[in-house]
Design a protein around this motif. Sequence first.
Motif, mmCIF file in Angstrom:
data_model
loop_
_atom_site.group_PDB
_atom_site.id
_atom_site.type_symbol
_atom_site.label_atom_id
_atom_site.label_comp_id
_atom_site.label_asym_id
_atom_site.label_seq_id
_atom_site.Cartn_x
_atom_site.Cartn_y
_atom_site.Cartn_z
ATOM 1 N N SER A 25 0.594 -1.392 0.269
ATOM 2 C CA SER A 25 0.179 -0.053 -0.038
ATOM 3 C C SER A 25 1.178 1.463 -0.149
ATOM 4 O O SER A 25 0.238 3.089 -0.430
ATOM 5 N N THR A 26 2.212 1.408 0.233
ATOM 6 C CA THR A 26 2.863 2.573 -0.114
ATOM 7 C C THR A 26 4.047 2.254 -1.151
ATOM 8 O O THR A 26 4.323 3.598 -1.371
ATOM 9 N N ARG A 27 4.357 1.207 -1.897
ATOM 10 C CA ARG A 27 4.584 1.258 -3.150
ATOM 11 C C ARG A 27 4.658 2.459 -3.611
ATOM 12 O O ARG A 27 3.374 3.393 -3.706
ATOM 13 N N LYS A 28 4.892 3.237 -4.840
ATOM 14 C CA LYS A 28 5.101 4.177 -5.802
ATOM 15 C C LYS A 28 3.880 3.825 -7.030
ATOM 16 O O LYS A 28 3.019 4.355 -7.052
ATOM 17 N N ASP A 29 4.454 2.432 -7.657
ATOM 18 C CA ASP A 29 3.454 2.193 -8.710
ATOM 19 C C ASP A 29 2.465 1.246 -8.421
ATOM 20 O O ASP A 29 2.582 0.356 -7.720
ATOM 21 N N SER A 30 1.067 2.107 -8.768
ATOM 22 C CA SER A 30 0.359 0.890 -8.606
ATOM 23 C C SER A 30 -0.230 1.020 -6.846
ATOM 24 O O SER A 30 -0.444 -0.650 -6.349
ATOM 25 N N PRO A 31 0.265 1.182 -6.105
ATOM 26 C CA PRO A 31 -0.266 1.054 -4.311
ATOM 27 C C PRO A 31 -1.476 0.705 -4.523
ATOM 28 O O PRO A 31 -2.544 0.407 -5.285
ATOM 29 N N LEU A 32 -2.414 -0.483 -2.963
ATOM 30 C CA LEU A 32 -2.946 -1.332 -3.051
ATOM 31 C C LEU A 32 -4.042 -0.080 -2.398
ATOM 32 O O LEU A 32 -3.563 0.810 -1.888
#
Length: 227
Positions: A186-193
């Motif tokens: 949920s915190t990633r840059k690309d396509s977070p949840l």
Amino acid sequence: MKKIIVAIDGNSGCGKSSTAKALAKALKFIYIDTGAMYRAVTLFFIKHRIDLKNESDVKEALKQIDISFKYNTTTCNNETYLNGRNVENQIRKMEVSDLVSAVSEISQVRTQLVNQQRKLGESKSLVMDGRDIGTVVFPNADLKIFMTADLKVRALRRQKELMDKNVSVDLKDIEENLANRDRIDSTRKDSPLKKAEGAHEIDTSRLTFEEQVDQILQLIRHEIEPA
Ligand code: DC
């Protein structure tokens, strides 16, 4: 009949896959587990000792990866194949679970898998589950669901699932793995949840499996116009 796409997103272990599978069966749609695709890429990277930080190694490795699904009539499961080999059991192991979120942070990986996922939805009605199906892969899906459940409940369900497969894993390790994946996903840059616009949120913590499937089937009946 009109082609219908049902997109299901949510945290790790909240019951997305089993729910999506049951829905697909009830509706006679194809079921696509996109988490299995990220897991298959992770398995390949582990086997070939790919350095996740080396962009050209990742690019070359991705060229060698072919992921497909085949329906097993004995297990009634759409099983995952990596370069023609059935990897359905291998991709569920903890060594894959521990690395899969890091692999799914890599944009090159996401681009390749999202393209394949969109192709799968071109011709047939399907139920697809993952983390970015309603937000990125099919933002115009006919129905979008965002599933959640308490961490403890999710860990207990995952442990039972593994025990049913004779795999014994400490509850604390499962909880840690789920919490860690939630954080990265949920915190990633690309396509977070995150919950997609227009998605229906379903908290399954206190629902039985039949109840959660039934809630979605009712939404499908009410929300999707027959052709
Ligand atoms: O659904 P799962 O737990 O098998 O998914 C494994 C991992 O794959 C999950 O931690 C995040 C990643 N994933 C993703 O980034 N995007 C998707 N559409 C599906 C899964």
